[in-house]
Design a protein around this motif. Sequence first.
Motif, PDB file in Angstrom:
ATOM      1  N   LYS A 162       1.265   4.071  -3.024  1.00 57.22           N
ATOM      2  CA  LYS A 162       1.015   5.501  -2.777  1.00 57.22           C
ATOM      3  C   LYS A 162       2.188   6.353  -3.265  1.00 57.22           C
ATOM      4  O   LYS A 162       1.991   7.382  -3.896  1.00 57.22           O
ATOM      5  CB  LYS A 162       0.799   5.758  -1.289  1.00 57.22           C
ATOM      6  N   GLN A 163       3.401   5.919  -2.954  1.00 53.44           N
ATOM      7  CA  GLN A 163       4.581   6.676  -3.368  1.00 53.44           C
ATOM      8  C   GLN A 163       4.854   6.566  -4.863  1.00 53.44           C
ATOM      9  O   GLN A 163       5.493   7.433  -5.450  1.00 53.44           O
ATOM     10  CB  GLN A 163       5.812   6.197  -2.592  1.00 53.44           C
ATOM     11  N   ARG A 168       0.827  -1.208   0.000  1.00 50.35           N
ATOM     12  CA  ARG A 168       0.000   0.000   0.000  1.00 50.35           C
ATOM     13  C   ARG A 168       0.862   1.259   0.000  1.00 50.35           C
ATOM     14  O   ARG A 168       0.656   2.175  -0.798  1.00 50.35           O
ATOM     15  CB  ARG A 168      -0.909   0.010   1.227  1.00 50.35           C
ATOM     16  N   ASP A 169       1.863   1.302   0.879  1.00 45.85           N
ATOM     17  CA  ASP A 169       2.735   2.474   0.944  1.00 45.85           C
ATOM     18  C   ASP A 169       3.546   2.643  -0.335  1.00 45.85           C
ATOM     19  O   ASP A 169       3.756   3.766  -0.808  1.00 45.85           O
ATOM     20  CB  ASP A 169       3.667   2.383   2.148  1.00 45.85           C
TER      21      ASP A 169
END
Length: 184
Positions: A141-142, A137-138
Amino acid sequence: MEEGLRREQQKEVGAFGWASKTQPHLLFLFSHMSRMNGKPTKRTLRAVRRALWHAFSHARPLRLVPVKGKPCLVVWVDASYETRQKQGRLGYEFQIVEERDLKDLSILGEENTVAWRSKRYDRKLASMTGAELLAMRDGVKQAFLHARLISRLWGASPKVVVVSDSQPLLRQLTSRQCTADPQL
C-alpha cells in the motif's frame, strides 16, 4: 514506580528514537524499546542505555548514491509474532536501486533507503504467516506513494519488487491459499 525513573527512561528512549530516524536498522529495536515506557524499571532503563550505546558505536547513517540506470523500488517486509498474545509487529523498508542490481538481492547494501516503518498490529493474528502477510499488504500500500514519486523524478514508472523472508507466506501466495483461508 519512580517518577524520576520514568522521566529518565523517556528521555533515553526519545534520544534512541532520533537515532532511528537516520538509521533504519534501529527502528525495529526502537519500536520494542518504546513499549517499555509504560512501566520502567532499572533493568529496562539499562537495556535502553545499551541500545543507545550500540547505536552510537555502530552508527550507519543514510547514504544516497546516484541511480543511473532504470530505477526500481524494492520493498523489504518482515514481521515478528508473539504467540501468547497473538499480536504481531510489522516492518517495511523502501530502497531505490537500479534494475540491473535486482539479479542478486544479497549484494544490495543499505544505500538509497528512502523510507521505513515499524508498528505493532493490535488485531489478533492466527500465525506468524498472517503477520508477514499484513506486513506485505501494508508495504505494498505504501509502495504506491514512493513509486509515484520515482516516476515523477525519473519520468518512467519503476518496477516494484516486494521481498519477504517467509517461505510459508510465499508458498501460500503462489498456491492462492491466502484468498481461500479466512483464518490467515
